[in-house]
Design a protein around this motif. Structure first.
Motif, PDB file in Angstrom:
ATOM      1  N   GLN A 106       0.718  -1.126   0.048  1.00 41.71           N
ATOM      2  CA  GLN A 106       0.254   0.036   0.008  1.00 41.71           C
ATOM      3  C   GLN A 106       0.869   1.113   0.097  1.00 41.71           C
ATOM      4  N   PRO A 107       0.347   2.531  -0.333  1.00 42.05           N
ATOM      5  CA  PRO A 107       1.346   3.568  -0.263  1.00 42.05           C
ATOM      6  C   PRO A 107       1.313   3.938   0.952  1.00 42.05           C
ATOM      7  N   SER A 108       2.422   4.867   1.122  1.00 43.87           N
ATOM      8  CA  SER A 108       2.638   5.325   2.416  1.00 43.87           C
ATOM      9  C   SER A 108       1.683   6.462   2.920  1.00 43.87           C
ATOM     10  N   ILE A 109       1.451   6.536   4.015  1.00 42.41           N
ATOM     11  CA  ILE A 109       0.300   7.365   4.654  1.00 42.41           C
ATOM     12  C   ILE A 109       0.675   8.750   4.217  1.00 42.41           C
ATOM     13  N   PHE A 110       2.114   9.063   4.071  1.00 44.01           N
ATOM     14  CA  PHE A 110       2.558  10.515   3.750  1.00 44.01           C
ATOM     15  C   PHE A 110       2.457  10.706   2.088  1.00 44.01           C
ATOM     16  N   GLU A 111       1.895   9.625   1.386  1.00 44.75           N
ATOM     17  CA  GLU A 111       1.623   9.871  -0.090  1.00 44.75           C
ATOM     18  C   GLU A 111       0.343  10.305  -0.126  1.00 44.75           C
ATOM     19  N   LEU A 112      -0.798   9.849   0.888  1.00 45.36           N
ATOM     20  CA  LEU A 112      -2.098  10.154   0.639  1.00 45.36           C
ATOM     21  C   LEU A 112      -2.475  11.335   1.431  1.00 45.36           C
ATOM     22  N   MET A 113      -1.612  11.661   2.393  1.00 49.97           N
ATOM     23  CA  MET A 113      -2.110  13.024   3.263  1.00 49.97           C
ATOM     24  C   MET A 113      -1.035  14.032   3.146  1.00 49.97           C
ATOM     25  N   ASP A 114      -1.408  15.205   3.234  1.00 47.33           N
ATOM     26  CA  ASP A 114      -0.610  16.527   3.479  1.00 47.33           C
ATOM     27  C   ASP A 114      -0.589  16.761   4.970  1.00 47.33           C
ATOM     28  N   PHE A 115       0.492  16.536   5.460  1.00 46.46           N
ATOM     29  CA  PHE A 115       0.684  16.789   6.977  1.00 46.46           C
ATOM     30  C   PHE A 115       1.415  18.223   7.194  1.00 46.46           C
ATOM     31  N   PRO A 116       0.780  18.804   8.456  1.00 48.63           N
ATOM     32  CA  PRO A 116       1.392  20.089   8.756  1.00 48.63           C
ATOM     33  C   PRO A 116       2.694  19.957   9.028  1.00 48.63           C
ATOM     34  N   VAL A 117       3.849  20.789   8.956  1.00 51.38           N
ATOM     35  CA  VAL A 117       5.102  20.683   9.334  1.00 51.38           C
ATOM     36  C   VAL A 117       5.309  20.751  10.749  1.00 51.38           C
ATOM     37  N   GLU A 118       4.306  22.004  11.499  1.00 56.54           N
ATOM     38  CA  GLU A 118       4.828  22.079  12.859  1.00 56.54           C
ATOM     39  C   GLU A 118       3.364  22.405  13.599  1.00 56.54           C
ATOM     40  N   MET A 119       3.363  22.142  14.861  1.00 54.04           N
ATOM     41  CA  MET A 119       2.151  22.427  15.864  1.00 54.04           C
ATOM     42  C   MET A 119       2.852  22.356  17.285  1.00 54.04           C
ATOM     43  N   LYS A 120       1.943  22.882  18.035  1.00 53.21           N
ATOM     44  CA  LYS A 120       2.331  23.237  19.457  1.00 53.21           C
ATOM     45  C   LYS A 120       2.080  21.833  20.180  1.00 53.21           C
ATOM     46  N   ALA A 121       3.097  21.436  20.931  1.00 53.73           N
ATOM     47  CA  ALA A 121       2.975  20.018  21.760  1.00 53.73           C
ATOM     48  C   ALA A 121       2.130  20.425  23.203  1.00 53.73           C
ATOM     49  N   ASP A 122       1.157  19.454  23.088  1.00 53.49           N
ATOM     50  CA  ASP A 122       0.544  19.378  24.739  1.00 53.49           C
ATOM     51  C   ASP A 122       1.274  18.705  25.445  1.00 53.49           C
ATOM     52  N   ASP A 123       0.682  18.795  26.814  1.00 54.24           N
ATOM     53  CA  ASP A 123       1.433  18.148  27.955  1.00 54.24           C
ATOM     54  C   ASP A 123       1.466  16.655  27.894  1.00 54.24           C
ATOM     55  N   LEU A 124       0.531  16.117  27.474  1.00 53.61           N
ATOM     56  CA  LEU A 124       0.794  14.721  27.271  1.00 53.61           C
ATOM     57  C   LEU A 124       1.751  14.217  26.357  1.00 53.61           C
ATOM     58  N   ALA A 125       1.692  14.945  24.854  1.00 51.22           N
ATOM     59  CA  ALA A 125       2.732  14.644  24.112  1.00 51.22           C
ATOM     60  C   ALA A 125       4.258  15.008  24.577  1.00 51.22           C
ATOM     61  N   ILE A 126       4.357  16.046  25.189  1.00 48.44           N
ATOM     62  CA  ILE A 126       5.746  15.977  25.951  1.00 48.44           C
ATOM     63  C   ILE A 126       6.169  14.672  26.817  1.00 48.44           C
ATOM     64  N   GLN A 127       5.225  14.658  27.669  1.00 54.08           N
ATOM     65  CA  GLN A 127       5.293  13.187  28.375  1.00 54.08           C
ATOM     66  C   GLN A 127       5.683  12.215  27.843  1.00 54.08           C
ATOM     67  N   LEU A 128       4.950  11.749  26.713  1.00 49.78           N
ATOM     68  CA  LEU A 128       5.296  10.639  25.802  1.00 49.78           C
ATOM     69  C   LEU A 128       6.590  10.803  25.202  1.00 49.78           C
ATOM     70  N   ILE A 129       7.081  11.866  24.962  1.00 53.49           N
ATOM     71  CA  ILE A 129       8.384  12.050  24.155  1.00 53.49           C
ATOM     72  C   ILE A 129       9.532  11.677  25.103  1.00 53.49           C
ATOM     73  N   LYS A 130       9.201  12.356  26.224  1.00 50.72           N
ATOM     74  CA  LYS A 130      10.366  11.926  27.530  1.00 50.72           C
ATOM     75  C   LYS A 130      10.116  10.409  27.961  1.00 50.72           C
ATOM     76  N   ARG A 131       8.923   9.886  27.795  1.00 52.88           N
ATOM     77  CA  ARG A 131       8.857   8.389  28.239  1.00 52.88           C
ATOM     78  C   ARG A 131       9.678   7.463  27.048  1.00 52.88           C
ATOM     79  N   LEU A 132       9.601   8.142  25.831  1.00 50.88           N
ATOM     80  CA  LEU A 132      10.013   7.357  24.608  1.00 50.88           C
ATOM     81  C   LEU A 132      11.511   7.256  24.923  1.00 50.88           C
ATOM     82  N   ALA A 133      12.118   8.463  25.218  1.00 49.21           N
ATOM     83  CA  ALA A 133      13.752   8.686  25.503  1.00 49.21           C
ATOM     84  C   ALA A 133      14.069   7.778  26.631  1.00 49.21           C
ATOM     85  N   GLU A 134      13.209   7.729  27.805  1.00 50.10           N
ATOM     86  CA  GLU A 134      13.632   7.121  28.866  1.00 50.10           C
ATOM     87  C   GLU A 134      13.774   5.652  28.765  1.00 50.10           C
ATOM     88  N   ILE A 135      12.885   4.827  28.066  1.00 44.81           N
ATOM     89  CA  ILE A 135      12.847   3.475  28.046  1.00 44.81           C
ATOM     90  C   ILE A 135      13.597   3.150  26.856  1.00 44.81           C
TER      91      ILE A 135
END
Length: 293
Positions: A91-120
């Protein structure tokens, strides 16, 4: 977007926190993986597709695979980086089918998830921040293989975090082809599953129950280019992925992708990437050597 056409499967390659002091300056970076950055503090610029984005604190930045881009930084900058490999089926990549924004403000949960990903995943932190040192065949293979050694619980958590982070961008994404014809979507699926052999425009038209001329016009209207150009672009993208993960001769690679001869493959590869396959392979080996030092 039809959910049945995109069952994304993501592999974490690298994650970590980087502190820069005017040394995050790289030009013409283009990789077979997705980059996600979270700016913790400082400022820098992302140059992509002739646009300049000023990186802001507490914002996320997304760069899909095979997007040529550059970074500019002349002061302090602290950010988290996440490199993600999208495993593609027929199947095509999801990025072939959709135009994604380049930037967006991170919410508190997203920040926690990023730090958790790095931690583990402390072992997935980059030893060098120079793309020429890690953006190469041996490193990519090693990082993809590492996925198989991760405990199942962590593997599920990692994929869940990646999908949650990308879902933030997906909420603001738009269909590249809102009214794409189902017959053309069917032809894209056929192309994806037959990149290993010559693909006839006549066969594609037959699959779509259209005349050849009608199919070409409809394809160009929906996709923005001729089917021949699209087919060759997808073959070259697959060639780049194969060269990153397999040690294969240029001649065998051309035949593997259904090119009539390696001369034609060489010409089209150079037209699309700016260098011939031999140069591309040599540069990857040089990058690999640099990454091992």
């Amino acid at each position: 977007m039809n959910r049945a056409t995109v069952p994304p499967n993501f592999i974490l390659l690298n994650v970590g926190r980087a502190v820069h002091h005017g040394d995050w300056n790289w030009r013409n970076v283009c990789s077979p993986f997705i980059r996600l950055h979270f700016v913790e503090s400082g400022a820098a610029k992302l140059v992509r597709e002739n646009k300049v984005y000023s990186l802001e604190k507490n914002h996320l930045y997304l760069t899909p695979a095979y997007i040529n881009h550059s970074y500019k930084c002349d002061g302090p900058l602290t950010l988290y980086y996440i490199h993600i490999y999208e495993e593609l089926s027929n199947q095509p990549s999801i990025f072939e089918l959709m135009d994604f924004p380049v930037e967006m403000k991170a919410d508190d949960l997203a920040i926690q998830l990023i730090k958790r990903l790095a931690e583990i995943n402390p072992e997935r932190e980059l030893p060098y921040f120079d793309p020429w040192a890690y953006d190469n065949y041996p490193t990519l293979v090693k990082n993809i293989a590492r996925q198989k050694t991760v405990p199942l619980a962590y593997e599920m958590e990692i994929e869940g975090i990646i999908k949650q982070l990308l879902s933030r961008f997906l909420l603001q994404a738009s269909d590249k082809n809102v009214n794409i014809d189902n017959r053309i979507m069917q032809s894209l699926t056929y192309i994806r599953s037959h990149l290993h052999q010559p693909i006839s425009i006549d066969v594609l038209a037959e699959i779509c129950f259209l005349t050849k001329d009608h199919f070409i016009r409809l394809f160009k209207k929906n996709i923005g280019c001729t089917p021949g150009k699209y087919i060759n672009e997808k073959k070259i993208e697959k060639a780049q992925r194969i060269m990153m993960t397999e040690d294969i001769s240029i001649k065998d690679l051309a035949y593997t992708l259904g090119f009539e001869n390696d001369s034609y493959f060489n010409r089209f590869f150079r037209k699309m990437t700016g260098e011939n396959p031999g140069e591309h392979k040599k540069n990857m080996r040089m990058m690999a050597k640099s990454g091992d030092s």
